[in-house]
Design a protein around this motif. Structure first.
Motif, PDB file in Angstrom:
ATOM      1  N   TRP A 176       0.831  -0.952  -0.141  1.00 44.91           N
ATOM      2  CA  TRP A 176      -0.113   0.081  -0.048  1.00 44.91           C
ATOM      3  C   TRP A 176       0.842   1.297  -0.062  1.00 44.91           C
ATOM      4  O   TRP A 176       0.835   2.240  -0.924  1.00 44.91           O
ATOM      5  CB  TRP A 176      -0.727  -0.108   1.063  1.00 44.91           C
ATOM      6  N   GLY A 177       2.217   1.175   0.775  1.00 48.12           N
ATOM      7  CA  GLY A 177       3.043   2.265   0.947  1.00 48.12           C
ATOM      8  C   GLY A 177       3.073   2.486  -0.865  1.00 48.12           C
ATOM      9  O   GLY A 177       3.862   3.735  -0.645  1.00 48.12           O
ATOM     10  N   ALA A 178       3.455   1.473  -1.557  1.00 49.33           N
ATOM     11  CA  ALA A 178       4.233   2.079  -2.672  1.00 49.33           C
ATOM     12  C   ALA A 178       2.743   2.281  -3.700  1.00 49.33           C
ATOM     13  O   ALA A 178       3.255   2.598  -4.681  1.00 49.33           O
ATOM     14  CB  ALA A 178       4.551   0.023  -3.639  1.00 49.33           C
ATOM     15  N   GLY A 213       2.859   5.554  -2.643  1.00 55.68           N
ATOM     16  CA  GLY A 213       3.464   6.916  -3.191  1.00 55.68           C
ATOM     17  C   GLY A 213       4.462   7.697  -3.022  1.00 55.68           C
ATOM     18  O   GLY A 213       3.429   7.631  -1.599  1.00 55.68           O
ATOM     19  N   GLY A 214       4.942   8.457  -2.879  1.00 54.75           N
ATOM     20  CA  GLY A 214       5.941   9.778  -2.142  1.00 54.75           C
ATOM     21  C   GLY A 214       6.078   9.790  -0.777  1.00 54.75           C
ATOM     22  O   GLY A 214       6.836   8.264  -0.439  1.00 54.75           O
ATOM     23  N   LEU A 257       4.237   4.665   6.504  1.00 54.95           N
ATOM     24  CA  LEU A 257       3.743   4.046   6.661  1.00 54.95           C
ATOM     25  C   LEU A 257       3.872   2.918   7.360  1.00 54.95           C
ATOM     26  O   LEU A 257       3.664   2.464   8.425  1.00 54.95           O
ATOM     27  CB  LEU A 257       2.499   3.382   5.180  1.00 54.95           C
ATOM     28  N   PRO A 258       5.400   2.159   6.874  1.00 55.25           N
ATOM     29  CA  PRO A 258       6.041   0.910   7.372  1.00 55.25           C
ATOM     30  C   PRO A 258       6.625   1.167   8.684  1.00 55.25           C
ATOM     31  O   PRO A 258       6.633   0.738   9.366  1.00 55.25           O
ATOM     32  CB  PRO A 258       7.209   1.023   6.475  1.00 55.25           C
ATOM     33  N   LEU A 259       6.973   2.935   8.589  1.00 57.73           N
ATOM     34  CA  LEU A 259       7.492   3.584  10.230  1.00 57.73           C
ATOM     35  C   LEU A 259       6.608   3.534  10.959  1.00 57.73           C
ATOM     36  O   LEU A 259       7.213   3.112  12.534  1.00 57.73           O
ATOM     37  CB  LEU A 259       8.321   4.584   9.574  1.00 57.73           C
ATOM     38  N   GLN A 266      -6.434   7.129  -4.004  1.00 61.06           N
ATOM     39  CA  GLN A 266      -4.964   8.174  -3.300  1.00 61.06           C
ATOM     40  C   GLN A 266      -6.144   7.868  -1.759  1.00 61.06           C
ATOM     41  O   GLN A 266      -6.623   9.276  -2.460  1.00 61.06           O
ATOM     42  CB  GLN A 266      -4.764   9.214  -4.397  1.00 61.06           C
ATOM     43  N   VAL A 267      -5.190   8.289  -1.127  1.00 64.21           N
ATOM     44  CA  VAL A 267      -5.478   8.337   0.904  1.00 64.21           C
ATOM     45  C   VAL A 267      -5.230   9.153   1.173  1.00 64.21           C
ATOM     46  O   VAL A 267      -3.548   9.112   0.945  1.00 64.21           O
ATOM     47  CB  VAL A 267      -5.747   7.086   1.052  1.00 64.21           C
ATOM     48  N   PRO A 268      -5.861  10.305   1.999  1.00 55.31           N
ATOM     49  CA  PRO A 268      -4.264  11.486   1.983  1.00 55.31           C
ATOM     50  C   PRO A 268      -3.529  10.604   3.441  1.00 55.31           C
ATOM     51  O   PRO A 268      -4.374   9.593   4.024  1.00 55.31           O
ATOM     52  CB  PRO A 268      -5.312  12.107   3.195  1.00 55.31           C
TER      53      PRO A 268
END
Length: 195
Positions: free
Chosen positions: A56-58, A61-62, A68-70, A112-114
């Motif tokens: 999902w992070g990939a 993007g940005g 998200l992983p952190l 895209q989700v904020p």
């Protein structure tokens, strides 16, 4: 026969060395590390949710790629610490299953989700996963090495998801993460029904 009679003491000695070595203090930390590593890797619900966070992070993007992983790892570690000191959190298992279903659906949805919303969602799910890890820490394990194990395994799964998602985007195979999201969500629903 003489060949075997000379070698039998060596064989017996070789077989008992691991037992003797394990009987000495200090190996609890290795057991804790291995238990911590194994919990995310061998629990299907944890494995799928953590891969999904990376994917999902990939997909987003940005800054979401690393944030998200952190967030997940940080909040999961805090949840693990809460459980290790005896703080009870309700609905841990339903929260973990919800993480698999919802993250799978967000991958399928591919919108895209904020960052604030996705960060809050991932953090909430991470708390449940962390509490589960902390609750299931073996009694003889060192909390530090056990936590190190589940943090390393989780970060590794996120990294696999990130790298796979990034590679799929570069290949213009954006449909694949969506299909993976559908499968992750379906497995989550299966876990909920079986639950």
């Amino acid at each position: 026969m003489q060949f075997y009679s000379r070698r039998l003491p060596l064989l017996v000695g070789a077989l008992t060395i691991p037992t003797l070595a394990h009987a000495h203090p200090g190996h609890e930390s290795m057991d804790g590390l291995l238990s911590g590593l194994g919990h995310p890797l061998f629990g299907l619900d944890h494995l799928l949710a953590m891969l999904a966070v990376g994917l999902w992070g990939a997909q987003l993007g940005g800054r979401a790629r690393w944030l998200l992983p952190l967030l997940f790892v940080g909040v999961m570690l805090a949840g693990g610490a809460l459980a290790m000191v005896g703080v009870s959190v309700p609905a841990v298992e339903p929260g973990i299953i919800a993480s698999v279903v919802v993250l799978g659906l967000f991958l399928l949805w591919a919108r895209q989700v904020p960052l604030l919303v996705s960060g809050a969602l991932v953090s909430t799910f991470a708390l449940f996963h962390g509490v589960a890890h902390g609750t299931e820490m073996p009694l003889q394990a060192s909390a530090m090495t056990y936590a190190l194990g589940f943090v390393v395994a989780t970060a590794g799964l996120h990294l696999v998801g990130l790298l796979a998602g990034g590679w799929l985007q570069r290949q213009s195979w954006s449909l694949v993460p969506r299909v993976m999201g559908a499968l992750i969500g379906l497995v989550g629903l299966g876990l909920a029904v079986a639950g």
